[in-house]
Design a protein around this motif. Sequence first.
Motif, PDB file in Angstrom:
ATOM      1  N   LYS A 142       0.609  -1.271   0.169  1.00  0.00           N
ATOM      2  CA  LYS A 142      -0.001   0.085   0.274  1.00  0.00           C
ATOM      3  C   LYS A 142       1.022   1.716   0.133  1.00  0.00           C
ATOM      4  O   LYS A 142       0.597   2.672   0.318  1.00  0.00           O
ATOM      5  CB  LYS A 142      -1.113  -0.010   0.962  1.00  0.00           C
ATOM      6  CG  LYS A 142      -1.872  -0.893   0.851  1.00  0.00           C
ATOM      7  CD  LYS A 142      -3.074  -1.173   2.263  1.00  0.00           C
ATOM      8  CE  LYS A 142      -3.811  -2.073   1.578  1.00  0.00           C
ATOM      9  NZ  LYS A 142      -4.072  -3.910   2.089  1.00  0.00           N
ATOM     10  N   TYR A 144       2.193   3.340  -2.173  1.00  0.00           N
ATOM     11  CA  TYR A 144       0.890   3.770  -3.656  1.00  0.00           C
ATOM     12  C   TYR A 144       1.941   4.739  -4.517  1.00  0.00           C
ATOM     13  O   TYR A 144       2.690   4.649  -5.311  1.00  0.00           O
ATOM     14  CB  TYR A 144       0.215   4.139  -3.268  1.00  0.00           C
ATOM     15  CG  TYR A 144      -1.256   3.481  -3.124  1.00  0.00           C
ATOM     16  CD1 TYR A 144      -1.314   1.720  -3.240  1.00  0.00           C
ATOM     17  CD2 TYR A 144      -2.071   3.364  -2.502  1.00  0.00           C
ATOM     18  CE1 TYR A 144      -2.270   1.025  -2.715  1.00  0.00           C
ATOM     19  CE2 TYR A 144      -3.224   2.497  -1.569  1.00  0.00           C
ATOM     20  CZ  TYR A 144      -2.746   1.093  -2.031  1.00  0.00           C
ATOM     21  OH  TYR A 144      -3.727   0.148  -1.108  1.00  0.00           O
ATOM     22  N   ASP A 145       2.502   6.387  -3.277  1.00  0.00           N
ATOM     23  CA  ASP A 145       3.224   7.024  -4.346  1.00  0.00           C
ATOM     24  C   ASP A 145       4.760   6.290  -4.216  1.00  0.00           C
ATOM     25  O   ASP A 145       5.083   7.073  -5.437  1.00  0.00           O
ATOM     26  CB  ASP A 145       2.950   8.078  -2.865  1.00  0.00           C
ATOM     27  CG  ASP A 145       1.714   8.972  -3.058  1.00  0.00           C
ATOM     28  OD1 ASP A 145       1.000   8.792  -3.875  1.00  0.00           O
ATOM     29  OD2 ASP A 145       1.745   9.137  -1.798  1.00  0.00           O
ATOM     30  N   VAL A 169      -2.509   0.333  -9.723  1.00  0.00           N
ATOM     31  CA  VAL A 169      -1.731   1.314  -8.427  1.00  0.00           C
ATOM     32  C   VAL A 169      -3.117   2.462  -8.166  1.00  0.00           C
ATOM     33  O   VAL A 169      -3.692   2.860  -7.424  1.00  0.00           O
ATOM     34  CB  VAL A 169      -0.455   2.094  -8.605  1.00  0.00           C
ATOM     35  CG1 VAL A 169      -0.724   2.950  -7.492  1.00  0.00           C
ATOM     36  CG2 VAL A 169       0.069   0.855  -8.121  1.00  0.00           C
ATOM     37  N   LEU A 170      -2.877   2.788  -9.526  1.00  0.00           N
ATOM     38  CA  LEU A 170      -3.756   3.838  -9.957  1.00  0.00           C
ATOM     39  C   LEU A 170      -5.623   3.983  -9.025  1.00  0.00           C
ATOM     40  O   LEU A 170      -5.928   4.089  -8.633  1.00  0.00           O
ATOM     41  CB  LEU A 170      -4.441   5.110 -11.145  1.00  0.00           C
ATOM     42  CG  LEU A 170      -2.837   5.879 -10.944  1.00  0.00           C
ATOM     43  CD1 LEU A 170      -3.248   5.761 -12.711  1.00  0.00           C
ATOM     44  CD2 LEU A 170      -2.444   7.112 -10.698  1.00  0.00           C
ATOM     45  N   GLN A 173      -5.536   3.828  -5.959  1.00  0.00           N
ATOM     46  CA  GLN A 173      -5.391   4.210  -5.040  1.00  0.00           C
ATOM     47  C   GLN A 173      -6.910   5.627  -4.974  1.00  0.00           C
ATOM     48  O   GLN A 173      -7.466   6.216  -4.419  1.00  0.00           O
ATOM     49  CB  GLN A 173      -4.644   6.235  -5.436  1.00  0.00           C
ATOM     50  CG  GLN A 173      -3.471   5.678  -4.869  1.00  0.00           C
ATOM     51  CD  GLN A 173      -2.516   6.276  -5.728  1.00  0.00           C
ATOM     52  OE1 GLN A 173      -2.585   6.679  -6.500  1.00  0.00           O
ATOM     53  NE2 GLN A 173      -1.220   7.039  -5.000  1.00  0.00           N
ATOM     54  N   LYS A 175      -8.227   6.280  -8.416  1.00  0.00           N
ATOM     55  CA  LYS A 175      -8.772   7.184  -9.563  1.00  0.00           C
ATOM     56  C   LYS A 175      -8.725   6.804 -10.410  1.00  0.00           C
ATOM     57  O   LYS A 175      -7.820   6.521 -11.871  1.00  0.00           O
ATOM     58  CB  LYS A 175      -7.090   7.845  -9.480  1.00  0.00           C
ATOM     59  CG  LYS A 175      -6.422   8.621  -8.254  1.00  0.00           C
ATOM     60  CD  LYS A 175      -5.158   8.920  -8.682  1.00  0.00           C
ATOM     61  CE  LYS A 175      -4.282  10.081  -6.746  1.00  0.00           C
ATOM     62  NZ  LYS A 175      -3.141  10.753  -7.158  1.00  0.00           N
TER      63      LYS A 175
END
Length: 216
Positions: A142, A144-145, A169-170, A173, A175
Amino acid sequence: MAAYDLEEQEQLSQIKAWWEQYGNLVSGVTLAVALIAAGYQGWHWNQRKQAAEASALYTSVQQAAQAHNGQQAREAAGELISKYSGTVYADLGVLLAAKVQVDAGDAKNARTQLAWAAEKASDPALRDLAKLRLAAVLLDDKAYDEALVQLAKPGEGLEARFADLKGDVLVAQGKTAEAKAAYKQALELTDKTDRQDAKALHDLAQAKLDSLGGAN
């Protein structure tokens, strides 16, 4: 006969005079050439010795992987890094050891090894592969960034896989729009290659895109 003796004496005198003028230079050049040759032979021998030792350690990593021995794999990979970091054996050994750690659920050590390979592997292609694998581990953690940082510059030949994982990943998040764009990019990239794994990746990216509501 005396004439020949005089000629020989004259030649000897000329040789002696030449040697007195240039002898030290010739001796110095000869010594330098000999030292260079000896140095090259010593360097070549040392390179072969290091390659053999690194190969033996890589074999240890392989054996540890087959035995699912995470500690042995980690220790052998660590020795490769500390002693033979400039060899491809170190690159491959670290990547393999990291896989063993991932399979054992040891994300922390896997991240450490993959981070080294992503930054310092001698082969650019292996650095890119390490970034991809590190991003996958970071996604599971987790982080993510941090995962997106690893995926920021796709490796040559791995662009579609980078885009597909970026979409994952997005999604994590939340997104959705950006994730759909990433999956569409993965689809476009797989359409441009005839690699054997391209169709499988294409179908996977398409399924993920469809689960988000399709291209619209």
